[in-house]
Design a protein around this motif. Sequence first.
Motif, PDB file in Angstrom:
ATOM      1  N   ILE A 217     -32.222 -18.642  -7.504  1.00  0.00           N
ATOM      2  CA  ILE A 217     -30.765 -18.821  -7.544  1.00  0.00           C
ATOM      3  C   ILE A 217     -30.299 -19.434  -6.227  1.00  0.00           C
ATOM      4  O   ILE A 217     -30.669 -18.978  -5.142  1.00  0.00           O
ATOM      5  N   HIS A 218     -29.497 -20.488  -6.320  1.00  0.00           N
ATOM      6  CA  HIS A 218     -29.065 -21.215  -5.133  1.00  0.00           C
ATOM      7  C   HIS A 218     -28.057 -20.400  -4.330  1.00  0.00           C
ATOM      8  O   HIS A 218     -27.194 -19.716  -4.890  1.00  0.00           O
ATOM      9  N   GLY A 235     -14.913  -2.627 -11.016  1.00  0.00           N
ATOM     10  CA  GLY A 235     -15.906  -2.340 -10.007  1.00  0.00           C
ATOM     11  C   GLY A 235     -16.744  -1.140 -10.360  1.00  0.00           C
ATOM     12  O   GLY A 235     -16.817  -0.717 -11.513  1.00  0.00           O
ATOM     13  N   ASN A 236     -17.417  -0.583  -9.341  1.00  0.00           N
ATOM     14  CA  ASN A 236     -18.232   0.621  -9.472  1.00  0.00           C
ATOM     15  C   ASN A 236     -19.411   0.417 -10.424  1.00  0.00           C
ATOM     16  O   ASN A 236     -19.621   1.195 -11.353  1.00  0.00           O
ATOM     17  N   MET A 237     -20.193  -0.632 -10.130  1.00  0.00           N
ATOM     18  CA  MET A 237     -21.346  -0.947 -10.973  1.00  0.00           C
ATOM     19  C   MET A 237     -22.270  -1.930 -10.262  1.00  0.00           C
ATOM     20  O   MET A 237     -21.827  -2.692  -9.401  1.00  0.00           O
ATOM     21  N   PRO A 238     -23.551  -1.924 -10.614  1.00  0.00           N
ATOM     22  CA  PRO A 238     -24.450  -2.983 -10.138  1.00  0.00           C
ATOM     23  C   PRO A 238     -24.320  -4.212 -11.030  1.00  0.00           C
ATOM     24  O   PRO A 238     -24.048  -4.088 -12.231  1.00  0.00           O
ATOM     25  N   ILE A 239     -24.505  -5.389 -10.446  1.00  0.00           N
ATOM     26  CA  ILE A 239     -24.401  -6.642 -11.192  1.00  0.00           C
ATOM     27  C   ILE A 239     -25.510  -7.582 -10.733  1.00  0.00           C
ATOM     28  O   ILE A 239     -25.667  -7.833  -9.535  1.00  0.00           O
ATOM     29  N   ASN A 240     -26.266  -8.117 -11.683  1.00  0.00           N
ATOM     30  CA  ASN A 240     -27.297  -9.109 -11.379  1.00  0.00           C
ATOM     31  C   ASN A 240     -26.674 -10.443 -11.002  1.00  0.00           C
ATOM     32  O   ASN A 240     -25.736 -10.906 -11.666  1.00  0.00           O
ATOM     33  N   LEU A 241     -27.228 -11.084  -9.986  1.00  0.00           N
ATOM     34  CA  LEU A 241     -26.904 -12.482  -9.697  1.00  0.00           C
ATOM     35  C   LEU A 241     -28.204 -13.284  -9.711  1.00  0.00           C
ATOM     36  O   LEU A 241     -29.015 -13.195  -8.787  1.00  0.00           O
ATOM     37  N   GLY A 242     -28.401 -14.015 -10.772  1.00  0.00           N
ATOM     38  CA  GLY A 242     -29.556 -14.884 -10.944  1.00  0.00           C
ATOM     39  C   GLY A 242     -29.147 -16.002 -11.881  1.00  0.00           C
ATOM     40  O   GLY A 242     -27.959 -16.191 -12.162  1.00  0.00           O
ATOM     41  N   THR A 243     -30.113 -16.747 -12.369  1.00  0.00           N
ATOM     42  CA  THR A 243     -29.800 -17.831 -13.313  1.00  0.00           C
ATOM     43  C   THR A 243     -30.114 -17.456 -14.750  1.00  0.00           C
ATOM     44  O   THR A 243     -29.625 -18.098 -15.680  1.00  0.00           O
ATOM     45  N   GLY A 244     -30.964 -16.433 -14.937  1.00  0.00           N
ATOM     46  CA  GLY A 244     -31.417 -16.095 -16.276  1.00  0.00           C
ATOM     47  C   GLY A 244     -32.615 -16.911 -16.702  1.00  0.00           C
ATOM     48  O   GLY A 244     -33.098 -16.773 -17.827  1.00  0.00           O
ATOM     49  N   ARG A 284     -23.308  -9.442 -17.546  1.00  0.00           N
ATOM     50  CA  ARG A 284     -22.313  -8.631 -16.843  1.00  0.00           C
ATOM     51  C   ARG A 284     -21.609  -9.446 -15.770  1.00  0.00           C
ATOM     52  O   ARG A 284     -20.392  -9.302 -15.562  1.00  0.00           O
ATOM     53  N   ALA A 285     -22.330 -10.309 -15.075  1.00  0.00           N
ATOM     54  CA  ALA A 285     -21.691 -11.154 -14.058  1.00  0.00           C
ATOM     55  C   ALA A 285     -20.640 -12.059 -14.693  1.00  0.00           C
ATOM     56  O   ALA A 285     -19.564 -12.272 -14.126  1.00  0.00           O
ATOM     57  N   ARG A 286     -20.944 -12.577 -15.868  1.00  0.00           N
ATOM     58  CA  ARG A 286     -19.974 -13.430 -16.569  1.00  0.00           C
ATOM     59  C   ARG A 286     -18.751 -12.625 -16.983  1.00  0.00           C
ATOM     60  O   ARG A 286     -17.605 -13.071 -16.817  1.00  0.00           O
ATOM     61  N   GLU A 287     -18.990 -11.438 -17.536  1.00  0.00           N
ATOM     62  CA  GLU A 287     -17.891 -10.647 -18.097  1.00  0.00           C
ATOM     63  C   GLU A 287     -17.031 -10.006 -17.017  1.00  0.00           C
ATOM     64  O   GLU A 287     -15.799  -9.976 -17.133  1.00  0.00           O
ATOM     65  N   VAL A 288     -17.648  -9.481 -15.979  1.00  0.00           N
ATOM     66  CA  VAL A 288     -16.911  -8.730 -14.960  1.00  0.00           C
ATOM     67  C   VAL A 288     -16.371  -9.630 -13.861  1.00  0.00           C
ATOM     68  O   VAL A 288     -15.234  -9.469 -13.408  1.00  0.00           O
ATOM     69  N   LEU A 289     -17.173 -10.591 -13.425  1.00  0.00           N
ATOM     70  CA  LEU A 289     -16.805 -11.441 -12.293  1.00  0.00           C
ATOM     71  C   LEU A 289     -16.273 -12.805 -12.705  1.00  0.00           C
ATOM     72  O   LEU A 289     -15.729 -13.536 -11.865  1.00  0.00           O
ATOM     73  N   GLY A 290     -16.451 -13.178 -13.961  1.00  0.00           N
ATOM     74  CA  GLY A 290     -16.103 -14.536 -14.362  1.00  0.00           C
ATOM     75  C   GLY A 290     -16.972 -15.559 -13.671  1.00  0.00           C
ATOM     76  O   GLY A 290     -16.563 -16.691 -13.419  1.00  0.00           O
ATOM     77  N   TRP A 291     -18.211 -15.168 -13.386  1.00  0.00           N
ATOM     78  CA  TRP A 291     -19.140 -15.983 -12.589  1.00  0.00           C
ATOM     79  C   TRP A 291     -20.307 -16.440 -13.441  1.00  0.00           C
ATOM     80  O   TRP A 291     -20.770 -15.729 -14.343  1.00  0.00           O
ATOM     81  N   GLN A 292     -20.781 -17.637 -13.157  1.00  0.00           N
ATOM     82  CA  GLN A 292     -22.048 -18.089 -13.710  1.00  0.00           C
ATOM     83  C   GLN A 292     -22.642 -19.133 -12.775  1.00  0.00           C
ATOM     84  O   GLN A 292     -21.919 -19.774 -12.013  1.00  0.00           O
ATOM     85  N   PRO A 293     -23.968 -19.279 -12.771  1.00  0.00           N
ATOM     86  CA  PRO A 293     -24.587 -20.243 -11.861  1.00  0.00           C
ATOM     87  C   PRO A 293     -24.200 -21.670 -12.221  1.00  0.00           C
ATOM     88  O   PRO A 293     -23.999 -21.999 -13.398  1.00  0.00           O
ATOM     89  N   THR A 294     -24.103 -22.508 -11.202  1.00  0.00           N
ATOM     90  CA  THR A 294     -23.717 -23.908 -11.416  1.00  0.00           C
ATOM     91  C   THR A 294     -24.768 -24.888 -10.920  1.00  0.00           C
ATOM     92  O   THR A 294     -24.708 -26.067 -11.246  1.00  0.00           O
ATOM     93  N   VAL A 295     -25.727 -24.424 -10.107  1.00  0.00           N
ATOM     94  CA  VAL A 295     -26.728 -25.315  -9.516  1.00  0.00           C
ATOM     95  C   VAL A 295     -28.047 -25.137 -10.258  1.00  0.00           C
ATOM     96  O   VAL A 295     -28.652 -24.064 -10.224  1.00  0.00           O
TER      97      VAL A 295
END
Length: 331
Positions: A217-218, A235-244, A284-295
């Motif tokens: 993950i970049h 909040g109050n949870m672990p969240i993965n940050l990777g590309t899948g 979970r990153a998409r649902e909770v943070l509105g985040w997804q990898p772009t690179v």
Amino acid sequence: MSSRTVLFTGGAGFIGLHVVPLLLERGYRVRIFDNMFRGDRDRVAELAATGRVELIDQDVRYGGAVYRVMRGCDHVIHFAAVSINKSQADPYESIDINMVGNHNVFAAAAEHRIRRLVYASSASVYGEPRKLPMHEDDELNPLTPYCIAKRAGEDLLRFYQRQRGLSWIALRFFNVYGPGQKPTAYYTSVINHFVARLRNGQPPVIDGRGEQSMDFIHVRDIARGVVAALESERGNMPINLGTGVDTSVAQLAKILIDAVGVDVTPEFNPRDVLVSRRAADIRRAREVLGWQPTVSIEDGMADLVRRTPAGSRRTPAPDRLPRTPAPSSTS
């Protein structure tokens, strides 16, 4: 938002120096709390010149210092830690910094009623996964002092949530790479080693069939995820940050061959290899943070090769992905 201040432990490291500019763009002031053992003083000085960044050259093992400097802060980002390879060489220091440091930061954050604490956890808490992709609710089996401390950090956050109402998010980083990373970074040193061989006109040498894999993950995507976690309503949870995406060492070699632009074919060293695979479940990153990898890994590796001066990153790292459990890089 312009009046809000973030205390950022370990903020002078590799990932931190990609996060701080994003915080400044969003109007935060930043107090970097770092012992500068691996920090980049020149880059911190550039950021301090903005007038909205200050450096506190101190160690998280000193609870009084942590408590004092947190006064007046609204948010905390806690990255300070001993790296995974050093934790295995010196478990005593690892436990001292990673466990005691965690508690000093979390206890102070609870006492100061910090609005949100973002903790750099690690996919290493999973150990060897039983299935892919790896989900936050999967069984955890940390295998080294570093990994054990990361998992314990998450448990301590839950304790202070229950006892004092602390709001937190633990980001489980997968294999972070990108410009500014030290060539000795444990889980991505294979990248630097392959690039060094390719620039010398030598093919990468791969143990086994190259089936072992990681989720690369970049750092730019990681930085965006950290800011999103700081500002998330949930909040109050672990969240993965990777590309899948699990990229095998054989695929990585091909990607780097294309990025360097040489005409070579990887060489395979026939031998028994423990095949370990990594891929994050990022729903979970998409649902909770509105985040997804772009690179994409192709674009990210090509950019990394362009930014790495020829001959400057040679390293004696092994020609294979590490066999010890799961990924991480926090500085």
